[in-house]
Design a protein around this motif. Structure first.
Motif, PDB file in Angstrom:
ATOM      1  N   LYS A   1      33.258   2.782 -17.942  1.00  0.00           N
ATOM      2  CA  LYS A   1      34.756   3.036 -17.625  1.00  0.00           C
ATOM      3  C   LYS A   1      35.312   3.552 -18.924  1.00  0.00           C
ATOM      4  CE  LYS A   1      36.020  -0.529 -14.241  1.00  0.00           C
ATOM      5  NZ  LYS A   1      36.969  -1.740 -14.118  1.00  0.00           N
ATOM      6  N   ASP A   2      36.233   4.660 -18.760  1.00  0.00           N
ATOM      7  CA  ASP A   2      37.257   5.092 -19.439  1.00  0.00           C
ATOM      8  C   ASP A   2      37.910   3.631 -20.140  1.00  0.00           C
ATOM      9  OD1 ASP A   2      39.595   5.694 -20.767  1.00  0.00           O
ATOM     10  OD2 ASP A   2      39.094   8.006 -19.746  1.00  0.00           O
ATOM     11  N   VAL A   3      37.877   3.557 -21.439  1.00  0.00           N
ATOM     12  CA  VAL A   3      38.419   2.147 -21.853  1.00  0.00           C
ATOM     13  C   VAL A   3      40.106   2.130 -21.497  1.00  0.00           C
ATOM     14  CG1 VAL A   3      36.944   1.432 -23.564  1.00  0.00           C
ATOM     15  CG2 VAL A   3      38.727   2.879 -24.109  1.00  0.00           C
ATOM     16  N   LEU A   4      40.865   3.428 -21.514  1.00  0.00           N
ATOM     17  CA  LEU A   4      42.300   3.328 -21.148  1.00  0.00           C
ATOM     18  C   LEU A   4      42.567   3.593 -19.684  1.00  0.00           C
ATOM     19  CD1 LEU A   4      43.188   5.419 -24.307  1.00  0.00           C
ATOM     20  CD2 LEU A   4      43.245   2.955 -24.170  1.00  0.00           C
ATOM     21  N   THR A   5      41.990   4.570 -19.124  1.00  0.00           N
ATOM     22  CA  THR A   5      42.435   4.828 -17.710  1.00  0.00           C
ATOM     23  C   THR A   5      41.497   4.015 -16.793  1.00  0.00           C
ATOM     24  OG1 THR A   5      40.703   6.627 -17.223  1.00  0.00           O
ATOM     25  CG2 THR A   5      42.850   7.262 -18.348  1.00  0.00           C
ATOM     26  N   ASN A   6      40.572   3.370 -17.167  1.00  0.00           N
ATOM     27  CA  ASN A   6      39.462   2.564 -16.333  1.00  0.00           C
ATOM     28  C   ASN A   6      38.738   3.451 -15.134  1.00  0.00           C
ATOM     29  OD1 ASN A   6      39.544   0.097 -17.210  1.00  0.00           O
ATOM     30  ND2 ASN A   6      41.808  -0.361 -15.903  1.00  0.00           N
ATOM     31  N   GLU A   7      38.857   4.693 -15.354  1.00  0.00           N
ATOM     32  CA  GLU A   7      37.892   5.696 -14.661  1.00  0.00           C
ATOM     33  C   GLU A   7      36.629   5.593 -14.768  1.00  0.00           C
ATOM     34  OE1 GLU A   7      37.567  10.584 -13.619  1.00  0.00           O
ATOM     35  OE2 GLU A   7      38.818   9.878 -15.270  1.00  0.00           O
ATOM     36  N   CYS A   8      35.755   5.307 -13.740  1.00  0.00           N
ATOM     37  CA  CYS A   8      34.368   5.051 -13.751  1.00  0.00           C
ATOM     38  C   CYS A   8      33.574   6.461 -13.664  1.00  0.00           C
ATOM     39  CB  CYS A   8      34.121   4.149 -12.468  1.00  0.00           C
ATOM     40  SG  CYS A   8      35.450   2.772 -12.364  1.00  0.00           S
ATOM     41  N   PHE A   9      32.418   6.113 -14.342  1.00  0.00           N
ATOM     42  CA  PHE A   9      31.442   7.164 -14.489  1.00  0.00           C
ATOM     43  C   PHE A   9      30.086   6.475 -14.332  1.00  0.00           C
ATOM     44  CE2 PHE A   9      34.888   8.155 -16.840  1.00  0.00           C
ATOM     45  CZ  PHE A   9      35.271   9.686 -16.456  1.00  0.00           C
ATOM     46  N   ARG A  10      28.889   7.286 -13.781  1.00  0.00           N
ATOM     47  CA  ARG A  10      27.655   6.826 -13.686  1.00  0.00           C
ATOM     48  C   ARG A  10      27.067   6.973 -15.259  1.00  0.00           C
ATOM     49  NH1 ARG A  10      23.886   8.295  -8.929  1.00  0.00           N
ATOM     50  NH2 ARG A  10      22.132   7.913 -10.439  1.00  0.00           N
ATOM     51  N   ALA A  11      26.610   6.194 -15.978  1.00  0.00           N
ATOM     52  CA  ALA A  11      26.253   6.294 -17.158  1.00  0.00           C
ATOM     53  C   ALA A  11      25.102   7.371 -17.295  1.00  0.00           C
ATOM     54  CB  ALA A  11      25.777   5.056 -17.950  1.00  0.00           C
ATOM     55  N   ASP A  12      23.944   7.256 -16.540  1.00  0.00           N
ATOM     56  CA  ASP A  12      22.929   8.130 -16.773  1.00  0.00           C
ATOM     57  C   ASP A  12      23.673   9.809 -16.321  1.00  0.00           C
ATOM     58  OD1 ASP A  12      23.472   7.655 -13.810  1.00  0.00           O
ATOM     59  OD2 ASP A  12      21.549   7.795 -13.187  1.00  0.00           O
ATOM     60  N   LYS A  13      24.309   9.790 -15.477  1.00  0.00           N
ATOM     61  CA  LYS A  13      24.900  11.276 -15.230  1.00  0.00           C
ATOM     62  C   LYS A  13      25.701  11.837 -16.190  1.00  0.00           C
ATOM     63  CE  LYS A  13      23.433  11.598 -10.968  1.00  0.00           C
ATOM     64  NZ  LYS A  13      22.072  12.275 -10.699  1.00  0.00           N
ATOM     65  N   LEU A  14      26.217  10.900 -17.067  1.00  0.00           N
ATOM     66  CA  LEU A  14      27.299  11.284 -18.043  1.00  0.00           C
ATOM     67  C   LEU A  14      26.235  11.825 -19.350  1.00  0.00           C
ATOM     68  CD1 LEU A  14      30.148   9.084 -19.101  1.00  0.00           C
ATOM     69  CD2 LEU A  14      30.151  11.386 -18.011  1.00  0.00           C
ATOM     70  N   VAL A  15      25.155  11.065 -19.576  1.00  0.00           N
ATOM     71  CA  VAL A  15      24.180  11.612 -20.613  1.00  0.00           C
ATOM     72  C   VAL A  15      23.575  12.737 -20.409  1.00  0.00           C
ATOM     73  CG1 VAL A  15      21.976  10.886 -21.852  1.00  0.00           C
ATOM     74  CG2 VAL A  15      23.803   9.149 -21.383  1.00  0.00           C
ATOM     75  N   GLY A  16      23.172  12.758 -18.758  1.00  0.00           N
ATOM     76  CA  GLY A  16      22.336  14.062 -18.346  1.00  0.00           C
ATOM     77  C   GLY A  16      23.251  15.311 -18.575  1.00  0.00           C
ATOM     78  N   GLU A  17      24.580  15.171 -18.097  1.00  0.00           N
ATOM     79  CA  GLU A  17      25.655  16.313 -18.376  1.00  0.00           C
ATOM     80  C   GLU A  17      25.651  16.882 -19.715  1.00  0.00           C
ATOM     81  OE1 GLU A  17      29.111  14.991 -16.031  1.00  0.00           O
ATOM     82  OE2 GLU A  17      27.975  15.078 -14.286  1.00  0.00           O
ATOM     83  N   PHE A  18      25.870  15.755 -20.694  1.00  0.00           N
ATOM     84  CA  PHE A  18      25.959  15.982 -21.903  1.00  0.00           C
ATOM     85  C   PHE A  18      24.700  16.940 -22.522  1.00  0.00           C
ATOM     86  CE2 PHE A  18      24.579  15.124 -26.329  1.00  0.00           C
ATOM     87  CZ  PHE A  18      25.801  15.159 -27.128  1.00  0.00           C
ATOM     88  N   ILE A  19      23.662  16.317 -21.730  1.00  0.00           N
ATOM     89  CA  ILE A  19      22.299  17.149 -22.531  1.00  0.00           C
ATOM     90  C   ILE A  19      22.339  18.411 -22.003  1.00  0.00           C
ATOM     91  CG2 ILE A  19      20.033  17.363 -22.166  1.00  0.00           C
ATOM     92  CD1 ILE A  19      19.900  14.070 -22.877  1.00  0.00           C
ATOM     93  N   ASP A  20      22.848  18.781 -20.672  1.00  0.00           N
ATOM     94  CA  ASP A  20      22.857  20.027 -19.855  1.00  0.00           C
ATOM     95  C   ASP A  20      23.727  20.984 -20.786  1.00  0.00           C
ATOM     96  OD1 ASP A  20      21.092  19.282 -18.050  1.00  0.00           O
ATOM     97  OD2 ASP A  20      22.602  19.017 -16.834  1.00  0.00           O
ATOM     98  N   THR A  21      24.943  20.431 -21.135  1.00  0.00           N
ATOM     99  CA  THR A  21      25.874  21.477 -21.857  1.00  0.00           C
ATOM    100  C   THR A  21      25.329  21.659 -23.373  1.00  0.00           C
ATOM    101  OG1 THR A  21      27.424  19.858 -20.716  1.00  0.00           O
ATOM    102  CG2 THR A  21      28.260  21.271 -22.500  1.00  0.00           C
ATOM    103  N   GLN A  22      24.822  20.654 -24.069  1.00  0.00           N
ATOM    104  CA  GLN A  22      24.329  21.124 -25.216  1.00  0.00           C
ATOM    105  C   GLN A  22      23.154  22.074 -25.415  1.00  0.00           C
ATOM    106  OE1 GLN A  22      25.365  19.557 -28.209  1.00  0.00           O
ATOM    107  NE2 GLN A  22      27.265  18.952 -26.669  1.00  0.00           N
ATOM    108  N   LEU A  23      22.046  21.852 -24.410  1.00  0.00           N
ATOM    109  CA  LEU A  23      21.180  22.773 -24.189  1.00  0.00           C
ATOM    110  C   LEU A  23      21.615  24.343 -23.707  1.00  0.00           C
ATOM    111  CD1 LEU A  23      18.517  20.588 -22.272  1.00  0.00           C
ATOM    112  CD2 LEU A  23      18.323  21.716 -24.577  1.00  0.00           C
ATOM    113  N   GLU A  24      22.629  24.250 -22.956  1.00  0.00           N
ATOM    114  CA  GLU A  24      23.249  25.693 -22.609  1.00  0.00           C
ATOM    115  C   GLU A  24      23.977  26.121 -23.482  1.00  0.00           C
ATOM    116  OE1 GLU A  24      26.209  26.747 -19.096  1.00  0.00           O
ATOM    117  OE2 GLU A  24      24.867  24.964 -18.507  1.00  0.00           O
ATOM    118  N   LYS A  25      24.987  25.539 -24.220  1.00  0.00           N
ATOM    119  CA  LYS A  25      26.039  26.063 -25.240  1.00  0.00           C
ATOM    120  C   LYS A  25      25.483  26.252 -26.544  1.00  0.00           C
ATOM    121  CE  LYS A  25      30.474  24.663 -23.492  1.00  0.00           C
ATOM    122  NZ  LYS A  25      31.582  23.666 -23.494  1.00  0.00           N
ATOM    123  N   ASN A  26      24.456  25.541 -26.775  1.00  0.00           N
ATOM    124  CA  ASN A  26      23.969  25.658 -28.142  1.00  0.00           C
ATOM    125  C   ASN A  26      22.596  26.074 -28.298  1.00  0.00           C
ATOM    126  OD1 ASN A  26      26.301  24.395 -29.003  1.00  0.00           O
ATOM    127  ND2 ASN A  26      25.225  22.372 -29.536  1.00  0.00           N
TER     128      ASN A  26
END
Lengths: 718, 718
Positions: free
Chosen positions: A174-199
């Protein structure tokens, strides 16, 4: 099935798949251009550092760099289009069609909707009915399956037994301030995709780590995910705020049943459990005969944390599931012989981990190579492939991918997903799992009901054993109330010990035994007891049946069929129709929402009795149709029928009044023939049932000359 | 439809309805016997009080009383059986059949189940598919309805708008010690029933009060129900404990949607709302043409407080709903003419309150008598009656009952329920409601989306008004910045005032007005302004469409059809088959789970190719069938097919091998004819489609002589 003549006409223009080779070649070219770019940049730096500066040379070099940049951007686009792991359609145009023609819209749209819930409008609803009808014929009727219809609302003990209460969960942060929820594995996956694409200049070491983490993402538990989030400094993607620790979130919707609020219920996340808990009744209904299959079509519900990919990950969906029960010791299928020749693109576990492509081979070859180890599993993979072909999937856009060890559901021993290629990538539409004996064993244990079948051996199994045979009258008189503990003790001894006692009796005529319960020695003579060899005949055995489960995501199949059948007719020179009118869905007749559209060419009251006669004929012969009498030119109305994939148009014109003929138009080629009224039904039936191709019909009947107003529909792709 | 020949054969033995007259006659007899009993009891009291006691006389009188008691109990049974408000079948035998042949069983039975949730086994599942198929043909296809398929999960705002959050509730009371829950109205009703039944000597006044309370039970709110419970001293029926005050309990299952738990969702209690919220898209899809109907088949959920009556009040069920949208000012139906002659048993509000029976009349008569006031409503009532007849409901066991004012749903203006007679009494299976404009008005208001249609007038409506026409250039020069407030003020005046000003201008050439905003008098001359008569042409108008809603409870219809088609074949002298094998379901072919059962007469390998050939023939011609090759005599297998209502059996015997013939058996009469193999399909198709009666087929083909083993199936009822 699509007539071969028509599919060739449209396939060139339809969303297409590419080969891996083409993709790699363009990638290589792109790489070379990028290397050249690096050289040019070095050169311009050198030029700029020269003293005095050669402005002309710098300008020339700058021009070279600009041109190369343009070229690189074009090749990049080309490279993306050639990506063999995506279907190349214009998503905006395609989605516009889905909404405009009311295929699918977000539920309760006028109240803002909610992610992951969709309503089907009339054309998608008709496609769904056709698809389910075909499914019933292909599986349930063909295999004499026992179809059931069970509750969606289910009490908790069922899902405790199945493992869903404990294990059917995703890790959430959860976003500690807004309580918005995310799937942890998807967040990590997206982070990796972005890194691989942008750098693109990531160190090889880092890139390899990223690839490895992504591949094994399903292996991480909450703690592992927390560590990754901390290590990579991942924040909330919407606010940039810190994220909470990962915690498990069960994907089942829960609701209390009854007014007390004490009976805990869930909406089923799969229909399978309804079949398992009815196993005893099903076996009974089947005359106690094994093997057999049961089937169920129904709604299932999953409270996805963040539904996305449009129709592909939703919170309520229709499943069509088959549970084939068999004796795991007798994994045969009488009809396997009939499907051994079916060719299937297999994407095995090894193929995947070694970065290879799927390999197409027959079911027989896959069994020989031990890619498939269960005959029943192999049979169903073949049947699923045949079904998908009938539905009209694009050749080259289907594969059967074996689950990696880490992605298998908690109940599965082996699983092959039928995946279809879409603009979102490869998507699972059917899971064909070998659930082994997991389900019935669990429900037997939890419900205290033996969910077993009985197998009679071909010939009884003979089991030898050493009996304890007292001479009851005599021994009773001597031992009295001690008789029972003595016999019990002797019976409990192992066979070798009994044989030993018999030898002693044979040799000495008596034995002395110490019976623990009595705490004294007992002497028995050979006239009181003996330990002879005896035989047991075992006629059969009870066993927990194993299960092969093909499970079809009906909504996903529909979505993929729409993408696969979608294409845009190339714009024509002499028409000024807008681009929206050129969409075509080349759905096969068996899936198309209606088989025929009836069109009076003009608003002319003379045509009305002909239209009425056609309606009666089509109804009586069970051919589903729509009549389009809108006050629009015929070209626009053809385009409207193409939009929702109606394969044939029957046009009523002056010839219908003067010569009792109508025109039949084929959707993909736009070609038209003139057919006498009394042959319309047989021509249409032959086309719809694929008994005749359009080419054959064309040779049989005169071609209709097309007028200017037909133009938008005129065949352009050949 | 049932062939007339076959229905007559079985109808005598089937669960039957009685006439009100017969019932009342037996009631009268019962009343006389009870009066006689009172006399006898008085007499015996007198005898017992005599001194000396005449023992013989007392004994004789006692014997008389005993005999009369036996007689009364027999007449009471007879009276119950003659009750015209119940279908007379043996519930135990019937339910045994439902369970034994896996029609319907409690869901998750192996875990103890939960009230109000049921699973359909293979035969009921096939019946359901056939029923829905017929429904689609009869309504959706015939009327070109727009079928949709919407989410069951629904966000709260939809049900706030529809009124379900506030009003879709029952009054509930709790056992104060055990917390067991009961519906307050049902408790009061049951109390009254018991009192009326057990105390035949209730004062007329009390009995009348009870009847009145029961009739108006839907009118009581929580407070009213509390008072009744207190007044009658009603306690928990299971423990005898005190009851809590009544409190409202919403019947919708609720579940949060998404991971935050903040989006409140409900499982829909009806499918209708999905259609209403999509109204704009549906209207658009229909080319903006009104009227039109939309339809939906889907699951609905109601958290009943105490489900009972088996399959008739359940917590999850399939609804098939139609929403016909129309301009309330144009309540016509183009096809009404075609159904005006349909005869319908109407049970109007007046009939009910005056204790009269339903009256059968045509739709035309009902409209003339103003029993029905909406033409569209009338059309659908006729279509529902035609549908139910096709499904095979028993004649005399169907009526259309108008809702009393106090039982109408909060949205309904008028409502007629199609009710079927069952062993539980009359049961609503279809509600045909005139929802007027309620739904679209509410959703327009709550969603801030105008859910309206547009009606173009046949000729424009001319509206006269008085215009304000300044001579802009001149007046601007004089009034400058005051021009705008002056014109605004003048425009706001009523037409009469403007006419008055024009008269003044005509007479005096000028007017003086005081403009409130300027707080000064303004003088205007006739060259600056005029107030002429002008006309507006109004081409059409927007309106909230009204809704006629036929809503079908599919599970209830299936249950009633099973009761209506159920009968027991009279026991035969020369067979010793047990009674369970004599059940028959005389379902019409269109509803029957399979049309044909294929039976090899004996286990004989010579028959196998014939069976295989039959299977191919039936499959190819779309005739659904089962093969029963169980190692049982043919009579038992006929009985098994009768059990689940298979209308025709095709038997393979020696004649099939020698003469290429088979035997066709008709279920209800058990008669058999010999038919050449190449005519089997046409004979069966003609029978299934009701193109030929069994009598006609019998005249065409030789009768098959029956052997002893056929006996259990032999025709007995004629």
């Amino acid at each position: 099935m699509i007539n071969s003549s028509t599919s060739s006409a449209s396939s060139k223009a339809r969303g297409k798949t590419s080969t891996k080779e083409a993709y790699e070649q363009i990638g290589k070219k792109l790489h070379e251009k990028k290397l050249l770019m690096a050289t040019l940049k070095d050169e311009i730096t050198v030029l700029k550092n020269q003293n005095p500066i050669d402005k002309d040379a710098i300008k020339k070099k700058g021009k070279e760099i600009d041109d190369l940049n343009t070229e690189i951007s074009q090749i990049t686009k080309e490279w993306n289009r050639a990506n063999p792991d995506k279907l190349h359609i214009d998503p905006e145009e395609f989605n516009e069609l889905l909404t405009r023609r009311f295929f699918v819209v977000p539920s309760f749209e006028i109240y803002g909707g909610v992610a992951g819930l969709y309503d089907y409008g009339p054309p998608a609803c008709a496609i769904k009915a056709n698809l389910l009808d075909l499914w019933r014929k292909h599986f349930v009727i063909e295999e004499n399956m026992l179809e059931v219809d069970c509750s969606s609302l289910t009490v908790e003990p069922v899902f405790i037994a199945s493992g869903h209460v404990q294990r059917f969960a995703d890790w959430m942060v959860k976003d500690v301030l807004t309580n918005e929820c995310f799937r942890a594995d998807k967040l990590v996956g997206e982070f990796i995709d972005t890194q691989l694409e942008k750098n693109p200049n990531l160190s090889q070491e880092t890139a390899e780590e990223y690839h490895l983490v992504k591949k094994k993402i399903d292996d991480y538990d909450g703690k592992g995910l927390d560590e990754l989030i901390k290590k990579y400094g991942i924040k909330s993607p919407t606010t940039g705020n810190e994220l909470s620790e990962a915690y498990p979130f069960n994907l089942m919707f829960s609701t209390p049943i009854g007014p007390t609020g004490k009976v805990k219920g869930y909406l089923r996340p799969e229909t399978a459990q309804g079949i398992f808990v009815n196993f005893k009744r099903l076996l009974e209904y089947n005359g106690k005969q094994m093997p057999f299959a049961s089937a169920q079509i129904g709604q299932a519900f999953r409270n996805e944390i963040s539904p996305r990919s449009g129709l592909l990950r939703v919170r309520e969906f229709t499943l069509a599931e088959i549970e084939h029960f068999l004796n795991p010791e007798r994994d045969v299928h009488p009809k396997l012989e009939q499907v051994k020749h079916i060719r299937v693109p297999f994407f095995s576990r090894e193929n995947q981990t070694q970065g290879l492509s799927p390999i197409e081979m027959t079911i027989e070859e896959a069994l020989e190579k031990k890619w498939l180890t269960s005959f029943t599993h192999a049979y169903y993979i073949a049947r699923v492939k045949m079904f998908m072909d009938q539905c009209g999937v694009l050749p080259g856009a289907i594969r059967f991918r074996q689950h990696l060890a880490n992605e298998m559901a908690h109940y599965a021993r082996d699983c092959w997903d039928c995946e279809l290629l879409t603009s979102y990538g490869w998507i699972e539409v059917v899971g064909i799992a070998n659930r082994s004996c997991y389900d019935l064993e669990r429900h037997s244990e939890h419900s205290k009901n033996e969910l077993v079948a009985y197998e009679t051996f071909d010939k009884p199994i003979i089991e030898e054993y050493i009996a304890v045979e007292p001479v009851k009258q005599k021994i009773g008189k001597i031992l009295k109330k001690d008789q029972e503990p003595v016999i019990e003790y002797l019976t409990s001894l192992p066979d070798e010990k009994k044989l030993e006692l018999q030898r002693e009796l044979d040799q000495t005529g008596k034995i002395t035994i110490r019976v623990p319960e009595l705490d004294r020695d007992v002497e028995l003579t050979s006239d009181l007891i003996s330990f002879p060899k005896r035989e047991n005949k075992i006629q059969g055995t009870h066993y927990n049946p194993a299960v092969i489960e093909p499970s079809f995501g009906i909504g996903r199949i529909i979505y993929c069929l729409l993408e696969h059948s979608y294409w845009v007719r190339p714009k024509q020179e002499h028409t000024d129709e807008d681009k929206l009118q050129r969409c075509v869905l080349s759905l096969p007749p068996v899936i198309a929402p209606y088989k025929v559209v009836v069109l009076p060419k003009l608003q002319n009251s003379e045509y009305e009795p002909v239209v009425a006669k056609l309606q009666k004929l089509l109804s009586r012969n069970g051919i589903s149709y729509r009549v389009d009498t809108a006050n629009q030119n015929i070209g626009k109305r053809y385009a409207r029928a193409d939009d929702i994939g109606i394969p044939f148009a029957v046009t009523v014109d002056d010839g219908s009044v003067s010569d009792d003929t109508v025109t039949i138009r084929e959707r993909d080629s736009c070609e038209q023939v003139i057919v006498p009224m009394n042959e319309v039904v047989s021509v249409l039936t032959n086309l719809i049932d694929s008994n005749k191709t359009w080419e054959e019909i064309k040779q049989q009947y005169p071609e209709q000359k097309q007028t200017a107003s037909d133009k938008v529909g005129k065949k352009q792709v050949k």
